[in-house]
Design a protein around this motif. Structure first.
Motif, short mmCIF file in Angstrom:
data_model
loop_
_atom_site.label_atom_id
_atom_site.label_comp_id
_atom_site.label_asym_id
_atom_site.label_seq_id
_atom_site.Cartn_x
_atom_site.Cartn_y
_atom_site.Cartn_z
N UNK A 1 0.85 -1.19 0.00
CA UNK A 1 0.00 0.00 0.00
C UNK A 1 0.88 1.24 0.00
N UNK A 2 0.52 2.22 -0.82
CA UNK A 2 1.25 3.49 -0.88
C UNK A 2 0.40 4.56 -0.22
N UNK A 3 0.90 5.12 0.88
CA UNK A 3 0.17 6.13 1.65
C UNK A 3 0.91 7.46 1.62
N UNK A 4 0.24 8.50 2.06
CA UNK A 4 0.84 9.83 2.13
C UNK A 4 -0.25 10.88 2.09
N UNK A 5 0.10 12.09 2.48
CA UNK A 5 -0.87 13.17 2.46
C UNK A 5 -1.30 13.49 1.03
N UNK A 6 -2.44 14.16 0.90
CA UNK A 6 -2.89 14.60 -0.42
C UNK A 6 -1.82 15.48 -1.05
N UNK A 7 -1.49 15.20 -2.30
CA UNK A 7 -0.47 15.98 -3.00
C UNK A 7 0.95 15.51 -2.76
N UNK A 8 1.11 14.40 -2.00
CA UNK A 8 2.47 13.92 -1.70
C UNK A 8 3.12 13.27 -2.92
N UNK A 9 2.30 12.76 -3.85
CA UNK A 9 2.86 12.14 -5.05
C UNK A 9 2.53 10.68 -5.21
N UNK A 10 1.50 10.19 -4.53
CA UNK A 10 1.16 8.76 -4.59
C UNK A 10 0.74 8.35 -6.00
N UNK A 11 -0.26 9.06 -6.54
CA UNK A 11 -0.74 8.72 -7.89
C UNK A 11 0.34 8.96 -8.94
N UNK B 1 4.07 1.57 2.26
CA UNK B 1 5.08 2.53 1.82
C UNK B 1 4.47 3.91 1.95
N UNK B 2 5.18 4.82 2.60
CA UNK B 2 4.65 6.17 2.79
C UNK B 2 5.56 7.18 2.10
N UNK B 3 4.93 8.08 1.34
CA UNK B 3 5.68 9.20 0.75
C UNK B 3 5.53 10.38 1.69
N UNK B 4 6.64 10.83 2.25
CA UNK B 4 6.61 11.92 3.23
C UNK B 4 7.86 12.76 3.09
N UNK B 5 7.65 14.07 2.96
CA UNK B 5 8.75 15.03 2.85
C UNK B 5 9.74 14.64 1.74
N UNK B 6 9.19 14.16 0.63
CA UNK B 6 10.02 13.84 -0.53
C UNK B 6 10.73 12.51 -0.46
N UNK B 7 10.47 11.72 0.58
CA UNK B 7 11.14 10.43 0.73
C UNK B 7 10.12 9.29 0.64
N UNK B 8 10.63 8.12 0.24
CA UNK B 8 9.80 6.91 0.23
C UNK B 8 10.23 6.06 1.42
N UNK B 9 9.35 5.94 2.42
CA UNK B 9 9.66 5.19 3.63
C UNK B 9 8.85 3.90 3.67
N UNK B 10 9.49 2.80 4.04
CA UNK B 10 8.83 1.49 4.03
C UNK B 10 8.61 0.99 5.45
N UNK B 11 7.43 0.38 5.69
CA UNK B 11 7.06 -0.13 7.01
C UNK B 11 6.52 -1.55 6.85
N UNK B 12 7.10 -2.49 7.57
CA UNK B 12 6.64 -3.88 7.51
C UNK B 12 5.47 -4.11 8.46
#
Length: 639
Positions: A364-374, A516-527
């Motif tokens: 799953x790809x998460x992040x705030x609106x406008x973070x760049x998920x789509x 996977x979260x897009x936050x502050x321009x980074x791609x962070x992964x969480x198991x």
């Protein structure tokens, strides 16, 4: 002695029926919404949820029965995708909610200035003092001085912290809907009616809204396909099914259990009665013509006639049945991203992004609106970016939330058949039916379909692509709850790779192995799936809080060490604290005396007697002057 709090009814549906012409929507609707309740409204698309809301609001009138509302009730309504137009700024629009409060503060300030210029002790002075006291009570009761605090709390929670000065007419439709919800929360109506309030909200805003509604003083009546939201917010569930309304205690998860139990009980009772009817009828058929047993057969006929027949429990129509298959699986690494830089409209979304998705993973790809998920999903689908590598034999199937790949001029059948010309007519019809499209739907033009029907068609096209790498952007949008649950089951059973974006936390929790979260321009992964992601985020937030607290502690210690370098410094500090404490006590005493004197001015016995009024006014003047001196002195010591 027990204290009882009376719960008042806000809205009541009494045997309500409604239909459009010969099309009955529902009948015998009976339930009530009471003060402070949180009630969820669920049902299949087209079951009549919007119609029920319009009856509640008075936009439609019942064909039979009655909708009764409490006199003077204030109802706030959020339409699905229903924002508003305004040339005002975001912050200015929110201040419009508090016109009376802001006007009262402004008037109080003007009256106070007028009082200062008025002759002390005169009639005009006494009259102004009385007006000021009445206005002060109004200001206190409405908490007028905290208007800006309330506005900022809601705007920041709803994701508008950087949009205070934005003109509303320049905002997107989703932003306008979100702002309408923010305004409704500030208006604090007796009953909030919310139609899909979680649309256009990112995860952080959803959590904030759920917590806000938990503390909300009014009642909430909400239509939502967000099961996680319903579980956290509502305490009762109203279901529209088979043209009837059923009420269940509990949130969505509890409702599912209670509904299944109710159906099982009703089915057993119906089957038991059917068995009894069959037994009686068999006896009658065998014995009614025999002279020796005719009397006993007639008694059983009367027993059958007196029997109150139970209605067979309604079995809901089968939800769509999705089934994702593929011919060959991809290599070990399905997608590899290394050093990815993504931007849109000159805005950098991702810098140096790193991600590896293994074959068979569900991410799953998460992040705030406008973070760049789509944007990230489209970059994987479109190819051509040297930072993104697909595994060998990877075959992408892409579900676009806008469903832009559907041709509005095609019929439903054409849309699928043109993509798979080798299919037989039976195969096309079967595939469409399995995905929830009826025989009446297949000859409709795509452009005439509802949002839910378009979503089912898009998923049918998506399913028949037979990709081993499924990429889905908001697949649950427009799907009712049974369809969402069916899609969940199909994706969980899928043996290939899945990468998806979804605001549906229930769906994310059910499907994702990893977040996977897009936050502050980074791609962070969480198991650990969605729960693992939540735990890790909570842990990181706690670590940040502790770090900030430790930094503040170090700063306090540094300031303390700097302040106490010598005995003389410590002595001066002690004397300063003692003086500040003494002035604070003196200020408190004089403020209390000022309040007592102001209360005396409101006493008719004093206000109407000039000889009593003058000493009070003189003493009040002296107290105000002393307070001004104390405030000035106090401010100087703090500096």
């Amino acid at each position: 002695m027990c204290a009882y709090r009376f719960i008042y009814m806000l809205v009541s549906f009494s045997s309500v029926g409604f239909g459009y012409g010969d099309n009955l929507i529902f009948s015998q609707v009976a339930f009530a919404l009471n003060e402070g309740e949180r009630v969820g409204l669920v049902g299949e698309n087209g079951a009549g949820k919007t119609t029920l809301i319009k009856l509640l609001l008075g936009q439609l009138y019942a064909d039979e029965g009655e909708v009764i509302k409490k006199n003077g009730i204030k109802i706030g309504y959020l339409e699905q995708n229903g924002g508003y137009e305004s040339g005002n700024t975001v912050y200015g629009e929110m201040r419009e909610v508090f016109k009376e409060e802001l006007a009262a503060v402004e008037k109080l300030s003007a009256l106070s200035a007028e009082l200062a210029l008025c002759e002390y002790g005169g009639r005009e002075y006494a009259a102004l003092a009385a007006k000021i006291e009445a206005l002060q009570k109004f200001v206190a009761s409405r908490d007028c001085y905290n208007v800006d605090v309330k506005i900022k709390t809601v705007l920041n929670g709803m994701g508008f912290s950087d949009f205070y000065d934005r003109v509303i007419d320049t905002m997107s439709g989703g932003e306008k809907t979100r702002l309408k919800l923010a305004r409704l929360l500030l208006e604090s109506p007796d009953l909030l009616v919310l139609d899909e309030p979680t649309n256009h909200l990112d995860v952080n805003t959803l959590y904030w809204l759920e917590d806000y509604l938990a503390a909300y003083k009014g009642a909430v009546f909400v239509v939502s396909h967000d099961r996680y939201f319903l579980d956290r917010v509502v305490g009762k569930t109203v279901e529209i099914e088979n043209k009837r309304v059923n009420l269940y205690s509990g949130n969505y998860s509890k409702y599912k259990i209670l509904k299944a139990e109710r159906y099982e009980r009703a089915l057993k009772e119906w089957e038991k009665q059917q068995e009894e009817i069959k037994k009686l009828q068999t006896y009658v058929d065998k014995n009614i013509v025999r002279a020796t047993t005719a009397r006993s057969a007639q008694s059983r006929v009367k027993q059958l006639e007196r029997m109150e027949l139970l209605e067979k429990p309604f079995l809901p129509p089968r939800p769509p049945k999705f089934n994702f298959t593929f011919e060959n699986n991809c290599a070990k690494e399905a997608v590899t991203i290394s050093g990815l830089n993504l931007e849109i409209g000159g805005k950098r979304l991702i810098s140096g992004g790193q991600l590896q998705v293994m074959c068979g993973e569900k991410v799953a790809v998460l992040g705030e609106n406008g973070a760049g998920k789509s944007t990230l999903l489209r970059a994987i689908v479109n190819g051509g970016n040297c930072a993104i590598t697909l595994g060998r034999y990877a075959a992408i199937a892409y579900y676009d939330q806008e469903m832009a790949n559907l041709n509005g001029e095609n019929t439903v059948m054409q849309e699928l058949w043109e993509r798979h010309v080798s299919y037989s007519l039976t195969e096309v019809r079967s595939s469409l039916a399995r995905c929830g499209l009826s025989e009446e739907d297949v000859d409709k033009k795509v452009s005439s379909l509802s949002g839910g029907e378009r979503a089912k068609l898009a998923l049918c096209v998506f399913e028949n692509s037979r990709g081993n790498l499924l990429i889905l952007d908001e697949p649950t949008n427009h799907l009712d709850l049974p369809a969402r649950e069916s899609l969940e089951e199909a994706l969980k059973a899928f043996e290939g790779t899945v990468i998806f974006v979804s605001h549906d936390r229930y769906f994310t929790e059910a499907v994702a192995d990893r977040v996977v979260e897009i936050s502050e321009g980074r791609i962070n992964s969480y198991g650990g799936g969605y729960e693992g992601y939540k735990r890790e985020k909570e842990k990181l937030a706690e670590e940040k809080r502790r770090s900030e607290e430790e930094e503040r502690r170090r700063e306090r210690n540094a300031d303390r060490e700097k302040s106490f370098r010598s005995k003389e410094d410590r002595g001066r500090e002690a004397r300063l604290k003692a003086e500040i404490k003494s002035i604070e006590a003196d200020i408190s005493l004089n403020e209390a005396l000022e309040e007592r004197l102001n209360n005396s001015l409101a006493d008719p016995a004093i206000a109407g007697d000039y000889t009593k009024l003058c000493p009070v006014l003189e003493e009040l003047k002296a107290v105000k002057e002393k307070l001004e001196t104390l405030y000035e002195r106090y401010g100087g010591l703090l500096d």
